[in-house]
Design an enzyme around this catalytic site. Structure first.
Site, short mmCIF file in Angstrom:
data_model
loop_
_atom_site.label_atom_id
_atom_site.label_comp_id
_atom_site.label_asym_id
_atom_site.label_seq_id
_atom_site.Cartn_x
_atom_site.Cartn_y
_atom_site.Cartn_z
N ILE A 79 0.80 -1.22 -0.07
CA ILE A 79 0.02 -0.05 -0.04
C ILE A 79 0.60 1.29 0.02
CG2 ILE A 79 -0.16 0.33 2.39
CD1 ILE A 79 -3.22 0.62 1.89
N GLY A 141 12.85 -3.65 11.63
CA GLY A 141 11.91 -2.83 10.95
C GLY A 141 10.50 -3.40 10.74
N HIS A 148 6.16 -12.00 5.93
CA HIS A 148 6.10 -11.42 4.55
C HIS A 148 7.47 -11.18 4.07
CE1 HIS A 148 5.81 -8.22 7.42
NE2 HIS A 148 6.24 -7.14 6.57
N HIS A 150 9.22 -8.94 0.96
CA HIS A 150 9.05 -7.65 0.18
C HIS A 150 9.60 -8.16 -1.30
CE1 HIS A 150 8.02 -4.67 3.44
NE2 HIS A 150 8.69 -5.57 4.05
#
Ligand code: 5GP
Length: 162
Positions: A79, A141, A148, A150
């Site tokens: 998002i 972070g 997940h 990235h």
């Protein structure tokens, strides 16, 4: 002591007492993020886990731009993209983070990585290169407690990361 201070003291005691009573009676407040206590029948409070944001995306309860799905993983656009192409690939099983994955997850983790490569290929990133990132825990972070990976690409990526 002035009457103003006396009045304030009494008001404060009344507030504290009623707040303590309200807190004692309330059983549906979060015990820890994501967990809710609900009165389960007679006296035993029941632990109810609420879905995290990625589980809601997997369940189609909130929208996301999905780019790939199979039985065990889902890939969707981030998002808040940090690169022209920024996709997250997640296992449907809720493993909070890599450090909590176990031997039983070996096949799933291998599949996640292979499918991350396939998604990068699908996005045309394999021609110029891309980066896979897994943020684990506070210093890593991590902001969403659902494993997940990235997939970032579409521009040269600096190294080392910040
Ligand atoms: P982390 O910081 O935990 O490694 O990555 C979490 C990522 O999830 C962030 O890049 C953030 O932009 C993304 N994210 C958070 N909420 C949503 C959401 O509701 N939808 C989508 N598509 N991405 C989200």
């Amino acid at each position: 002591m002035s009457s103003l201070r006396l009045e304030f003291g009494a008001e404060r005691r009344r507030y504290t007492k009623s707040r303590r009573r309200a807190l004692a009676a309330k059983v549906d407040r979060p015990a820890r993020p994501g967990a809710f206590l609900q009165q389960g029948g007679a006296a035993t409070p029941k632990l109810i886990m609420s879905k995290n944001i990625f589980e809601k995306i997997i369940a189609r309860e909130i929208p996301a731009e999905i780019v790939f799905e199979d039985e065990t993983v889902l890939a969707f656009r981030d998002i808040n993209p940090k690169a022209p192409a920024h996709v997250l690939i997640v296992p449907k099983k809720n493993i909070p983070r890599l450090s909590e994955a176990g031997a039983a997850d070996e096949k799933l983790l291998g599949h996640l990585l292979l499918q991350a490569g396939a998604v990068a290929r699908q996005l045309g990133l394999d021609k110029t290169g891309y980066r896979l990132v897994i943020n684990n825990g506070r210093d890593g972070g991590e902001t969403v407690a659902h494993l997940h990976c990235h997939i970032l690409g579409g521009r040269p990526l600096a190294w080392p990361p910040g």
